[in-house]
Motif scaffolding. Structure first.
Motif, PDB file in Angstrom:
ATOM      1  N   UNK A 110      39.379  66.225 -86.113  1.00 51.56           N
ATOM      2  CA  UNK A 110      39.418  67.584 -86.652  1.00 51.56           C
ATOM      3  C   UNK A 110      38.675  68.557 -85.737  1.00 51.56           C
ATOM      4  N   UNK A 111      38.073  68.041 -84.692  1.00 51.34           N
ATOM      5  CA  UNK A 111      37.308  68.873 -83.762  1.00 51.34           C
ATOM      6  C   UNK A 111      38.147  69.171 -82.518  1.00 51.34           C
ATOM      7  N   UNK A 112      37.603  70.000 -81.666  1.00 54.79           N
ATOM      8  CA  UNK A 112      38.225  70.286 -80.368  1.00 54.79           C
ATOM      9  C   UNK A 112      37.433  69.479 -79.343  1.00 54.79           C
ATOM     10  N   UNK A 138      42.930  74.918 -87.194  1.00 51.12           N
ATOM     11  CA  UNK A 138      41.516  74.702 -87.517  1.00 51.12           C
ATOM     12  C   UNK A 138      40.808  74.150 -86.286  1.00 51.12           C
ATOM     13  N   UNK A 139      39.532  74.467 -86.180  1.00 50.46           N
ATOM     14  CA  UNK A 139      38.752  73.934 -85.062  1.00 50.46           C
ATOM     15  C   UNK A 139      37.698  72.941 -85.524  1.00 50.46           C
ATOM     16  N   UNK A 140      37.485  72.897 -86.824  1.00 48.68           N
ATOM     17  CA  UNK A 140      36.381  72.081 -87.322  1.00 48.68           C
ATOM     18  C   UNK A 140      36.836  71.210 -88.492  1.00 48.68           C
ATOM     19  N   UNK A 141      36.019  70.250 -88.792  1.00 51.02           N
ATOM     20  CA  UNK A 141      36.284  69.386 -89.934  1.00 51.02           C
ATOM     21  C   UNK A 141      35.018  68.623 -90.263  1.00 51.02           C
ATOM     22  N   UNK A 142      35.082  67.842 -91.304  1.00 47.01           N
ATOM     23  CA  UNK A 142      33.905  67.125 -91.786  1.00 47.01           C
ATOM     24  C   UNK A 142      34.361  65.748 -92.280  1.00 47.01           C
ATOM     25  N   UNK A 143      34.251  64.766 -91.390  1.00 46.56           N
ATOM     26  CA  UNK A 143      34.741  63.432 -91.756  1.00 46.56           C
ATOM     27  C   UNK A 143      33.638  62.631 -92.444  1.00 46.56           C
ATOM     28  N   UNK A 144      33.956  62.008 -93.544  1.00 48.41           N
ATOM     29  CA  UNK A 144      32.966  61.211 -94.273  1.00 48.41           C
ATOM     30  C   UNK A 144      33.322  59.732 -94.345  1.00 48.41           C
ATOM     31  N   UNK A 145      34.570  59.442 -94.427  1.00 50.04           N
ATOM     32  CA  UNK A 145      34.948  58.040 -94.651  1.00 50.04           C
ATOM     33  C   UNK A 145      36.064  57.614 -93.726  1.00 50.04           C
ATOM     34  N   UNK A 146      35.973  56.383 -93.293  1.00 53.10           N
ATOM     35  CA  UNK A 146      37.034  55.786 -92.488  1.00 53.10           C
ATOM     36  C   UNK A 146      37.446  54.492 -93.187  1.00 53.10           C
ATOM     37  N   UNK A 147      38.721  54.337 -93.409  1.00 51.75           N
ATOM     38  CA  UNK A 147      39.205  53.065 -93.942  1.00 51.75           C
ATOM     39  C   UNK A 147      40.456  52.639 -93.191  1.00 51.75           C
TER      40      UNK A 147
END
Ligand code: RUQ
Ligand code: CUA
Ligand code: CA
Length: 651
Positions: A110-112, A138-147
């Motif tokens: 979600x980032x550049x 979008x240029x940003x994001x907020x990742x919390x979980x990976x499955x």
């Protein structure tokens, strides 16, 4: 000896936290401020774990039999596991090796990212989505979980997913190239937090791969999009969203009471569980903590899919996504209910399922308990066999302060992170059930270990699968002051790898993590098979040979087709006119593993790489006249510095 030290001493019974009851709202508000570093003093760092020899338990016995018994991975050796980790508000996903803790990859999502050109190349922008001006949506994001994707209850290595809490998107990463290949925006939702794919699909036995990903909506959000109604919380609800794993299209959404936070799916594909801390539907902290109990909500997936088929849904606003009613009021009769709301103590956080598929464990957060809910009894409730949803609870042991997330070793033990206690607690599920039934002698808590400091997520090796192997627990700690060299105001995060093979947990080592990872999974290395070289045919626009290479003009649109072969670009010079829209397509013709070329264009803010046999492109406006060097940015050859050429922009 302090109270806390006693709890970690090998020959003493771990102290039960019974004296510490539910935290009052006021106490928690206090903790959220000045008290956050409460356990993070220098003294803590000097305590027991440092004195334990890595890989040995407290008695000095070797704790792990295996390639990396000590937790040390010697130069030239490979790790046993991939840790697939979220990157928090960096917007990326990272891969660490375990047990070494070495960072092996950062996957922009979600980032550049200029290193690979994510958000810069046309190919990546297509995945992210673009605004009318051609820039990423979008240029940003907020990742919390990976499955990861599952076949028969364990990882198949095909896909990994991660959430974006900020802009409410679900991203998929291909397991072969370890690159993001699809991003889906989720409508009608804010605070998309928990996410979990199917662990199998019993509804269609022919489909032996993951078919759905379940996504939560942590923030209650208005159903009306305009007008004064957006302020009125009576119009607010939270949705769970189901996304098709292959097409990445949204199948349905389910409207619920309260909020949908973290998610766990059952091994039989029948249930998805979400913890909810805001059953009050509050918009300020005090309101969100006003009820003594919130919930763990179970979705009956088969019934929801049937309701969808039967057309029992509405759509909201501009979105075409079918929204099904999963609220309590609409689902009062268990025999037809789509949802089961199980009351659990105050503001729970985290829900995880045991590797045998029998129990969901919902951690208390504001309550020192973990609630154990039997999968079988939830199904029984849906069949009308129980009076109250609360009857699905089979244990609720007190385990410590601030329980957040639980991992499992596959031998009946649970490991829960305790944020406020700065500990990980090992406890036994059967003993907890016995205690709940009245066995006062049952020793539920088996061990505690201090971590540094304030752990959020913790997870075990293969712990989210049927193949939980009980080797490692990784503690994702939120505070690290005094653990690493200070680097200014923002400290790096501390991840601590704990050996869980013995009766006592043993701290193996600290490794750093750039802020701020949340959750991760520890995947056995044989589950993942990556490719090192692309196939040129995967890219329809590949510049395959000298005939295809060159400059083509259509009006003011210029396409420059380049090949890269170390240490040369196929053209050392090309000319365009000021105002042209220039597209540069670059194919890497090298077939040697690890031989990437980069493409940087001076003063035009263009920077990306192409891996062996890969093609990537960029489009920009030639708005500055003059001469501009383009050069290879990625070290590829002894003459790498000479790998460059000139773009002439005529006025
Ligand atoms: S959350 S520290 Cu974003 Cu997974 Cu629990
Ligand atoms: Cu090509 Cu450096
Ligand atoms: Ca609450």
């Amino acid at each position: 000896m302090s109270d806390k030290q006693q709890q970690t001493t090998a020959d003493e019974t771990p102290a039960e936290p019974g004296r510490r009851k539910f935290l009052g709202s006021a106490a928690v508000v206090g903790l959220a401020g000045a008290g956050l570093g409460l356990a993070a003093c220098n003294k803590e760092a000097d305590k027991a774990p440092a004195a334990v020899v890595p890989g040995k338990d407290a008695a000095g016995k070797t704790a792990v039999a295996g390639a990396h018994a000590s937790g040390e991975v010697k130069p030239g050796q490979l790790d046993d596991y991939y840790i697939m980790s979220s990157g928090g508000h960096s917007g990326e996903v990272r891969i660490y090796g375990a047990p070494s803790g070495r960072t092996i990859k950062r996957i922009p999502v979600f980032n550049i990212d200029p290193m690979v050109g994510w958000g810069i190349t046309n190919e990546s922008k297509k995945i992210i989505g673009v605004k009318p001006d051609g820039n990423p949506k979008y240029r940003t994001g907020d990742t919390h979980h990976v499955h990861g994707s599952y076949t028969d209850g364990t990882y198949d290595g095909k896909y990994f997913w991660t959430n974006d809490k900020l802009n409410n998107r679900l991203a998929r990463i291909r397991g072969d190239y370890m690159e993001c290949d699809k991003i889906t925006e989720i409508p009608n939702v804010q605070g998309f937090h928990g996410m979990f794919p199917d662990k199998c699909d019993p509804l269609d036995a022919k489909i032996n791969h993951t078919t759905r990903v379940f996504c939560g909506g942590e923030f209650n959000t208005p159903f009306v999009t305009r007008g004064p109604g957006v302020r009125d919380i009576k119009n607010y609800a939270s949705l769970a969203t189901c996304v098709d794993a292959e097409t990445m299209e949204i199948r349905w959404q389910l409207k619920l009471d309260g909020n949908m936070d973290l998610c766990a799916t059952s091994y039989d594909g029948k249930l998805a569980a979400f913890n909810q801390y805001n059953s009050e539907n509050g918009v300020i902290l005090g309101d969100m903590m006003s009820a003594e109990r919130d919930g763990c909500v179970f979705l009956n997936i088969e019934r929801i899919e049937a309701a969808l088929k039967a057309g029992k849904f509405v759509t909201l606003g501009d979105s075409k996504v079918p929204v099904i009613d999963g609220t309590k009021a609409a689902n009062a009769d268990p025999k037809t209910a789509l949802t089961c709301y199980v009351p659990v103590p105050k503001n729970p956080h985290g829900v995880n399922i045991t590797p045998d598929g029998k129990y969901f464990v919902c951690a208390g957060k504001l309550s020192p308990t973990a609630t154990v809910i039997a999968h079988e009894l939830v199904l029984k409730w849906f069949d009308g066999g129980l009076k109250e949803p609360r009857e699905t609870v089979v244990a609720e042991p007190e385990i410590g302060l601030g329980p957040l997330h639980t991992g499992f070793d596959g031998h009946g033990n649970a490991y829960t992170s305790l944020f406020l206690d700065s500990q990980v607690v090992k406890w036994n599920i059967d003993k907890a059930i016995a205690q709940f039934k009245g066995d006062k002698q049952a020793q539920v808590v088996l061990d505690r270990i201090d971590v540094h400091y304030q752990p959020g997520h913790g997870y075990t090796s293969m712990g989210e699968t049927r193949e939980a192997d009980g080797r490692y627990f990784n503690s994702g700690n939120k505070f690290s002051k005094d653990r690493f060299l200070p680097v200014g105001p923002l400290h790096v995060e501390a991840e601590q790898l704990i050996d869980i093979t013995g009766a006592k947990m043993v701290l193996l080592h600290d490794h750093t993590a750039y802020p701020e990872p949340h959750d991760a999974i520890i995947v056995r290395r044989d589950k993942i098979k990556t490719k090192q070289i692309y196939t040129m045919d995967e890219f329809p626009h590949a510049v395959k040979d000298a005939n295809a290479a060159g400059v083509e003009r259509k009006g003011n649109k210029v396409t420059v087709r380049l090949m890269g072969v170390a240490p040369n670009f196929s053209m050392n010079e090309f000319t365009v006119k000021k105002g042209d829209e220039v597209t540069i397509i670059l194919t890497n013709h090298d077939k040697v593993e690890d031989l990437a070329h980069g493409f940087g264009l001076e003063q035009y803010d263009i920077n990306f790489i192409v891996n062996p046999q890969q093609t990537a492109s960029v489009t920009f406006k030639a708005d500055k006249p003059g001469m501009f060097w383009y050069y290879c940015t990625h070290f590829c050859h002894a003459l790498h510095l000479e790998m460059r050429g000139r773009m002439i922009v005529e006025a």
